[in-house]
Scaffold this motif. Structure first.
Motif, PDB file in Angstrom:
ATOM      1  N   SER A  43       0.841  -1.189   0.000  1.00 43.85           N
ATOM      2  CA  SER A  43       0.000   0.000   0.000  1.00 43.85           C
ATOM      3  C   SER A  43       0.876   1.239   0.000  1.00 43.85           C
ATOM      4  CB  SER A  43      -0.912   0.005   1.227  1.00 43.85           C
ATOM      5  OG  SER A  43      -0.146   0.164   2.403  1.00 43.85           O
ATOM      6  N   SER A  44       0.291   2.330  -0.456  1.00 44.73           N
ATOM      7  CA  SER A  44       0.999   3.615  -0.447  1.00 44.73           C
ATOM      8  C   SER A  44       0.439   4.479   0.677  1.00 44.73           C
ATOM      9  CB  SER A  44       0.836   4.313  -1.796  1.00 44.73           C
ATOM     10  OG  SER A  44      -0.540   4.472  -2.107  1.00 44.73           O
ATOM     11  N   LEU A  45       0.120   3.853   1.782  1.00 44.71           N
ATOM     12  CA  LEU A  45      -0.479   4.555   2.911  1.00 44.71           C
ATOM     13  C   LEU A  45       0.592   5.244   3.747  1.00 44.71           C
ATOM     14  CD1 LEU A  45      -3.101   1.833   3.901  1.00 44.71           C
ATOM     15  CD2 LEU A  45      -3.425   3.843   2.449  1.00 44.71           C
ATOM     16  N   ASP A  46       0.147   5.912   4.782  1.00 41.65           N
ATOM     17  CA  ASP A  46       1.005   6.743   5.625  1.00 41.65           C
ATOM     18  C   ASP A  46       2.176   5.942   6.190  1.00 41.65           C
ATOM     19  OD1 ASP A  46       2.098   8.575   7.339  1.00 41.65           O
ATOM     20  OD2 ASP A  46       0.365   8.694   8.683  1.00 41.65           O
ATOM     21  N   GLU A  47       3.393   6.361   5.842  1.00 43.23           N
ATOM     22  CA  GLU A  47       4.596   5.678   6.327  1.00 43.23           C
ATOM     23  C   GLU A  47       4.759   5.814   7.837  1.00 43.23           C
ATOM     24  OE1 GLU A  47       7.315   4.068   4.662  1.00 43.23           O
ATOM     25  OE2 GLU A  47       5.909   3.859   3.010  1.00 43.23           O
ATOM     26  N   SER A  48       4.177   6.859   8.413  1.00 45.31           N
ATOM     27  CA  SER A  48       4.348   7.106   9.848  1.00 45.31           C
ATOM     28  C   SER A  48       3.260   6.458  10.698  1.00 45.31           C
ATOM     29  CB  SER A  48       4.378   8.615  10.123  1.00 45.31           C
ATOM     30  OG  SER A  48       3.144   9.214   9.786  1.00 45.31           O
ATOM     31  N   GLU A  49       2.337   5.750  10.067  1.00 41.47           N
ATOM     32  CA  GLU A  49       1.278   5.088  10.838  1.00 41.47           C
ATOM     33  C   GLU A  49       1.885   4.057  11.789  1.00 41.47           C
ATOM     34  OE1 GLU A  49      -2.575   2.104  10.300  1.00 41.47           O
ATOM     35  OE2 GLU A  49      -1.482   2.801   8.532  1.00 41.47           O
ATOM     36  N   ILE A  50       1.450   4.071  13.040  1.00 41.66           N
ATOM     37  CA  ILE A  50       1.918   3.085  14.013  1.00 41.66           C
ATOM     38  C   ILE A  50       1.173   1.775  13.768  1.00 41.66           C
ATOM     39  CG2 ILE A  50       2.016   2.477  16.459  1.00 41.66           C
ATOM     40  CD1 ILE A  50       2.303   5.472  17.062  1.00 41.66           C
ATOM     41  N   ASN A  55       3.912  -2.425  24.707  1.00 46.05           N
ATOM     42  CA  ASN A  55       4.437  -1.996  25.993  1.00 46.05           C
ATOM     43  C   ASN A  55       5.055  -0.603  25.907  1.00 46.05           C
ATOM     44  OD1 ASN A  55       4.621  -2.497  28.705  1.00 46.05           O
ATOM     45  ND2 ASN A  55       6.502  -3.690  28.595  1.00 46.05           N
ATOM     46  N   HIS A  56       6.388  -0.505  25.773  1.00 47.98           N
ATOM     47  CA  HIS A  56       7.063   0.789  25.846  1.00 47.98           C
ATOM     48  C   HIS A  56       7.563   1.303  24.500  1.00 47.98           C
ATOM     49  CE1 HIS A  56       6.899   0.049  30.127  1.00 47.98           C
ATOM     50  NE2 HIS A  56       7.525  -1.095  29.937  1.00 47.98           N
ATOM     51  N   ASN A  57       7.399   0.526  23.449  1.00 49.39           N
ATOM     52  CA  ASN A  57       7.913   0.914  22.137  1.00 49.39           C
ATOM     53  C   ASN A  57       6.866   0.679  21.057  1.00 49.39           C
ATOM     54  OD1 ASN A  57      10.866   1.648  22.497  1.00 49.39           O
ATOM     55  ND2 ASN A  57      10.847  -0.351  23.485  1.00 49.39           N
ATOM     56  N   TYR A  58       7.075   1.311  19.925  1.00 51.86           N
ATOM     57  CA  TYR A  58       6.158   1.116  18.809  1.00 51.86           C
ATOM     58  C   TYR A  58       6.942   1.110  17.501  1.00 51.86           C
ATOM     59  CZ  TYR A  58       6.583   6.186  18.115  1.00 51.86           C
ATOM     60  OH  TYR A  58       7.075   7.451  17.904  1.00 51.86           O
ATOM     61  N   LEU A  59       6.290   0.606  16.453  1.00 49.90           N
ATOM     62  CA  LEU A  59       6.875   0.583  15.119  1.00 49.90           C
ATOM     63  C   LEU A  59       5.932   1.259  14.141  1.00 49.90           C
ATOM     64  CD1 LEU A  59       8.225  -3.085  14.806  1.00 49.90           C
ATOM     65  CD2 LEU A  59       9.586  -1.005  15.065  1.00 49.90           C
ATOM     66  N   THR A  60       6.486   2.085  13.293  1.00 52.33           N
ATOM     67  CA  THR A  60       5.715   2.655  12.199  1.00 52.33           C
ATOM     68  C   THR A  60       5.761   1.703  11.001  1.00 52.33           C
ATOM     69  OG1 THR A  60       7.614   3.817  11.266  1.00 52.33           O
ATOM     70  CG2 THR A  60       6.319   4.984  12.959  1.00 52.33           C
ATOM     71  N   ARG A  61       4.906   1.981  10.030  1.00 54.77           N
ATOM     72  CA  ARG A  61       4.925   1.169   8.812  1.00 54.77           C
ATOM     73  C   ARG A  61       6.318   1.219   8.169  1.00 54.77           C
ATOM     74  NH1 ARG A  61       0.698   2.700   6.688  1.00 54.77           N
ATOM     75  NH2 ARG A  61      -0.585   0.853   6.418  1.00 54.77           N
ATOM     76  N   SER A  62       6.904   2.390   8.132  1.00 62.41           N
ATOM     77  CA  SER A  62       8.228   2.541   7.524  1.00 62.41           C
ATOM     78  C   SER A  62       9.267   1.675   8.225  1.00 62.41           C
ATOM     79  CB  SER A  62       8.651   4.012   7.572  1.00 62.41           C
ATOM     80  OG  SER A  62       9.956   4.182   7.084  1.00 62.41           O
ATOM     81  N   CYS A  72      18.463  -3.902   5.342  1.00 65.53           N
ATOM     82  CA  CYS A  72      19.019  -3.785   6.691  1.00 65.53           C
ATOM     83  C   CYS A  72      17.924  -3.364   7.667  1.00 65.53           C
ATOM     84  CB  CYS A  72      20.161  -2.777   6.712  1.00 65.53           C
ATOM     85  SG  CYS A  72      21.615  -3.313   5.773  1.00 65.53           S
ATOM     86  N   LEU A  73      17.943  -3.942   8.836  1.00 63.97           N
ATOM     87  CA  LEU A  73      16.863  -3.789   9.804  1.00 63.97           C
ATOM     88  C   LEU A  73      16.973  -2.477  10.579  1.00 63.97           C
ATOM     89  CD1 LEU A  73      14.545  -5.732  10.605  1.00 63.97           C
ATOM     90  CD2 LEU A  73      15.949  -6.449  12.532  1.00 63.97           C
ATOM     91  N   ASP A  74      15.826  -1.840  10.801  1.00 64.23           N
ATOM     92  CA  ASP A  74      15.763  -0.703  11.720  1.00 64.23           C
ATOM     93  C   ASP A  74      15.945  -1.237  13.142  1.00 64.23           C
ATOM     94  OD1 ASP A  74      14.338   1.203  13.630  1.00 64.23           O
ATOM     95  OD2 ASP A  74      14.208   2.358  11.778  1.00 64.23           O
ATOM     96  N   ASP A  75      16.817  -0.599  13.929  1.00 60.42           N
ATOM     97  CA  ASP A  75      17.117  -1.152  15.253  1.00 60.42           C
ATOM     98  C   ASP A  75      15.908  -1.169  16.183  1.00 60.42           C
ATOM     99  OD1 ASP A  75      16.956   1.555  15.777  1.00 60.42           O
ATOM    100  OD2 ASP A  75      18.980   1.749  16.582  1.00 60.42           O
ATOM    101  N   ASN A  76      14.911  -0.327  15.909  1.00 62.78           N
ATOM    102  CA  ASN A  76      13.736  -0.317  16.774  1.00 62.78           C
ATOM    103  C   ASN A  76      12.921  -1.598  16.646  1.00 62.78           C
ATOM    104  OD1 ASN A  76      12.477   1.253  18.811  1.00 62.78           O
ATOM    105  ND2 ASN A  76      10.783   1.708  17.427  1.00 62.78           N
ATOM    106  N   VAL A  77      13.064  -2.304  15.528  1.00 61.22           N
ATOM    107  CA  VAL A  77      12.391  -3.598  15.383  1.00 61.22           C
ATOM    108  C   VAL A  77      12.893  -4.558  16.464  1.00 61.22           C
ATOM    109  CG1 VAL A  77      12.031  -5.590  13.874  1.00 61.22           C
ATOM    110  CG2 VAL A  77      12.022  -3.284  12.905  1.00 61.22           C
TER     111      VAL A  77
END
Length: 321
Positions: A43-50, A55-62, A72-77
């Motif tokens: 999808s071409s939806l909002d990249e910043s959508e959570i 718990n204490h962290n979240y991931l956006t679509r991006s 290469c993996l984003d460290d927040n994953v």
């Protein structure tokens, strides 16, 4: 890698593959999971959508999309996976538990005093740890800026050993990350009361020996290190079996679905509803989805046809495909 592992690896890659979004995997994927994958990756939806909140962290679509193949993996994953594993461990009713620290614990360990302040401010002990005597192992993911590489420290409480699990061990040589002594000193300070009350004189994290695990599988590319670290945290026994073969697309998809569809994701129900709505809305009009469906393997296409039959009354456009 042993010859038997190489042979199995070759046979694995020769097996028929199933398309699941951008992934080509060994096992087929359920229709409901295909909807989630399509919603995130096609999808071409909002990249910043959570899309994952744990718990204490979240991931956006991006950020989650860095799990797509050969990326290469984003460290927040990794930090969100640590959150998910922490919640799962705390649901155990009895016995020892493992601790999974977020990657920013090691990131701030260059300066001991700064890291202690950071850990106390963000309540690391309360949020990721518990009583020290209840801990069996502690998993600490690390990012090496010089090598641009993720790897893992595994602390064994009873054996008082720090194992280094590195999927590119040859590139590190014999040197040990200078942050490790700092991290051990920080843990001694954070658990000073526990150590004094429950452990014999002389016991300390700083006295732990360091060992490089000899059975850690080695990656053959420059982009899978973060996925290896997650695999080491999720299934260390499986990953160190002599016949284990790392299949990149399969492991990446497994992490995606664990995070999206796991019961620790507070966005789970809302996300499933959005994925369903997007599926119904886009199936009749989205050219990329048409191409994707046309290229499906037979088994997955049959599942998709079943979905069309179920949803045709809701969205007549499905009958046009």
């Amino acid at each position: 890698m042993s010859s038997s592992r190489k042979q199995q690896g070759n046979s694995e890659h020769q097996m028929p593959r199933h398309q699941a979004g951008p992934f080509k995997v060994i096992k087929s994927t359920s229709p409901e999971d295909l909807k989630l994958i399509n919603y995130i990756f096609y999808s071409s939806l909002d990249e910043s959508e959570i899309v994952v909140h744990c718990n204490h962290n979240y991931l956006t679509r991006s950020q989650l999309r860095t799990l797509r193949p050969q990326t290469c993996l984003d460290d927040n994953v990794i930090s969100v996976m640590s959150d998910a594993l922490t919640l799962a461990e705390r649901r155990k009713k009895k016995g020892y538990i493992n601790w999974y620290l977020p990657i920013f614990f090691s990131e701030c360990a260059y300066d001991t005093s700064e890291c202690i302040s950071f850990a106390k401010k963000h309540m690391f002990r309360e949020n990721y740890m518990s009583a020290l005597f209840s801990c069996e192992k502690m998993y600490v993911p690390v990012f090496d800026k010089e090598r641009r590489h993720f790897y893992l420290f595994v602390l064994h409480m009873k054996k008082q050993v720090v194992e280094i699990w590195d999927s590119l061990a040859k590139s590190s040589g014999s040197s040990v990350d200078k942050r490790l002594p700092n991290m051990l000193a920080i843990l001694d300070i954070l658990f000073e009361d526990d150590i004094q009350q429950n452990y014999p004189d002389g016991w300390s994290f700083a006295s732990f020996s360091v060992d490089r695990s000899p059975n850690v599988p080695q990656q053959t590319n420059g982009y899978d290190c973060g996925v290896y670290v997650i695999k080491f945290m999720l299934a260390p026994e499986e990953a160190t079996k002599p016949d284990f073969v790392f299949d990149s697309d399969t492991e990446r998809l497994d992490v995606v679905l664990r995070l999206l569809d796991g019961n620790v994701n507070s966005c789970r129900n809302e996300l499933a509803a959005k994925a369903e709505a997007y599926f119904l809305r886009s199936s009749g009009t989205n050219d990329s989805l048409r191409i994707y469906v046309q290229n499906m393997d037979e088994e997955t296409a049959n599942k998709y046809s079943l979905l069309k039959g179920i949803n045709a009354d809701v969205n007549p456009a499905l009958n046009q495909m």
